[in-house]
Structures are given as C-alpha cells and as structure tokens.
Design an enzyme around this catalytic site. Sequence first.
Site: not given
Length: 370
Positions: A28, A76, A108, A149, A220, A256
């Site tokens: 969805d 990273e 991060c 993400t 963050h 992200n």
Amino acid sequence: MVGIDRINYYTPRTYLDMTTLAEARGVDPNKYIKGIGQEQMAVLGEHEDIITMAAEAAAPILDDKDAIDLIVFATESGVDFSKAASIYLQHLLEIPNPVRAIEMKQACYALTSGLHLATDFVKSHPGKKALVVSSDIAWYGFETAGEVTQGAGAIAIIVAENPRIARVNSGVPYTEDVPDFYRPNTSDVPIVDGKFSIDCYNKALIETFPKHTYKYVGFHMPFAKMADKANRILEEFAISDDALTCVKSYSKTIGNIYNGSLYLALIGILTHADDLSGETIGMFSYGSGSIGEFFTLDIVEGYDNYMDTDAWQTHLTSRHALDMKGYEQAMNAFMAREKMHDYAYQDRAPEQATYVLSAIRNGHREYQKR
Ligand code: CAA
C-alpha cells in the site's frame, strides 16, 4: 567565534517516486508515504559517485580555495580502504596542494564529528578555513525492508572564523557498542536490524537531549518519519508541527543520505523558517553502531544573505522521475561498477553535471570537470 560560514547540498538529478516503488513491491503506497514519511528517493546517475556528488555540493561555496587548510570527507560509502576520498576531491576542485585531506567514518555520525574537528582546527589555526563534506549512497538492495529508506547525496560546509551562518557549539555525546547496523568488509550492503536500530537511535536521543525548549531541532533522518518519532520522545520539549514540516522538507523527497541527513534537516530549517537571526537550533546526530550527539548552532544575523535557497529548491523540483526499469538499471550499473578494477564511462551525463567519474584504471578513479 568559529562555525558554518557556508553550506550547500547536492542530490542526483534522478529519483524514484514512492508510489511507483510501492506498486512494484505490492505494498500500500500509504505505508511508504505516511508510515515511512517518504514521497521520493534520490537515485544515483551512472556518471556519479561519492566524489562527484561531494564536488557538486562544494564547488558553489568554495570561493577562497587558498585559505582551505583541512578537508574532511565523512562517508560510510567509501571507495578505497586506504586512500582518502578527500584527496580525489582536492584534485577535482583544484584546491592548492598545501592542505590536509582526510576521510572519517562512524556510520551517519562522522560528518558531525568532522564538523567539530574542523571547528577546533580553525580555532587553533587562526585565518585558516576547513572544507567539511559528506557524501553517501544509501543502498540496501532490491526488495529489502530498507529499500524504501534509500537515497544519495552530499553536504558541503565551509568552517571559518566569524562564520556568516552559524556558530557551532560542542555537544553531549553517547557511545554504545550495539549491532543495529554495520557493513563488514565481506558485505556489499549493510546488515540491519531495522526495529532495533530505531530503539538504539531513540535511546541515544534520550541520553543526550538537554531537556530544553528549542524552536527548531534538526534530527538525523534515515527516513522522514523518524523525525516525528524522535520529536515525540522530547515530550514537553517537542518542536511544533510547523517546525517539523521544515525539518522534513528535503529528506522526504531525497531519502537517506546517511551522514548528510541531519544537515538536510538544517537546510530545510534555513530554507523555510522565518527569520532565525539569534536563534539557537538543536541538532541530534546519530550514527549506528553507535554514537549519538546532541549539539547546538547559534544562527548569525544576516545568515540568509549567504544561502541560495532558490537554487536549493529549484534543484529538487527540476529532477527527473525514473520508472522501475530505470531505477533497477541505475542501481545494477552502480553495483557492477563498484566491483570493477577497470571501467570507462561512455559520456551520457546530463548537461548540468559539472563533475563526472570518467574511468577507473587499475582501481584508481579518474574524474572530469566539464
Ligand atoms: N498506511 C499507513 N501507515 C502504514 C501502513 C499503511 N498502509 N502500513 C504500515 N504503516 C506504518 C506502520 O504502522 C509503521 O508505523 P510506526 O513506525 O509508526 O509503527 C510504519 O508504517 C513502518 O511499517 P513497518 O514497521 O511494518 O516497516 P518495515 O518493517 O518495513 O520497516 C524500517 C521499516 C525499520 C524503517 C525499515 O525500512 C528499515 O530497516 N530501514 C533501514 C534501517 C533504518 O533506517 N533504521 C533507522 C535508525 S538507524 C539510523 O538512523 C542510521 C541510518 O541512517 C540507517
């Protein structure tokens, strides 16, 4: 007084709409848009890597190259275990050779650490400036829980005396050895315990938040909804819904960008908030593994003369949407290239691209400025 003299961001010119991804995955769309808070996510172009993205972010604010005495590259998504990405960047941006150039890593959190390091460096080297960048490609893989993400982008900050945007104040750190998210040398993508990573983030916030009311707190954001979750933890010190909308405004369409995600929150605040002169902004940095730090920025009078918010907004709205095929091709090309010892790029980069990864020869990267 030392701090952020200039700041800029860059994100690729292509993106995937979350409705497109949800439909392809049989989910969805409201789960991604409302539950995760993401409307779009940036997708890396074939001509790009972390160094070209960092160069695109840094070039527009690099007006005093001779004064740069330190380059810190937080990532990273490193391309070399030995050579610092900042050396490629120094060459590409034509920063004079008498300069220090290092790479920093702690998930991060490294950009925040780099910002504090650069602030202390400038304090002890009067008249010198530092270029602090982050550049990351958040890539979890197709059909993973983390796929929604993902994102890609870079932040560039010039740290100087008498900063024109914000003074940087040191903060409260919290370090704890936890296996919430890590990427060992054997793995192309992070190993993530998603729910646990949110618990670890929340714990670090509780341990470091100074229980003080700030009009704006940058969080963050591994995904935009994380800011809502974090804000709820602040209870009576939570920021307003309007402030939260500013905080999430860039992340919800970029996704992200790991190290830079907190600084996209700052860019959102600087873009959309009414006059911030004299305001102290809270900043919560989190890097899995883990380190959290809550610190503050004092915004300087006249800061808005030194940011090109129109360009920031236009960059976002002029990007091109990819279909699923385009997204899959782009990420397959990225994964294949990152394993190549030798690679030659056939130039199809968009005309707005200034910096292009042109080749990899014997594992060493070559770039073009167009
Ligand atoms: N309509 C509206 N909302 C819906 C919905 C629908 N149809 N279906 C589900 N939702 C809601 C759920 O109720 C849930 O809301 P809450 O979080 O408020 O409970 C939300 O959508 C997400 O649903 P799930 O929890 O079922 O999602 P998931 O199992 O797919 O996992 C995730 C989500 C854990 C964030 C996963 O994407 C992930 O692992 N991401 C990578 C790790 C990560 O980002 N961790 C964050 C902290 S670590 C960090 O900060 C470092 C870093 O940068 C990675």
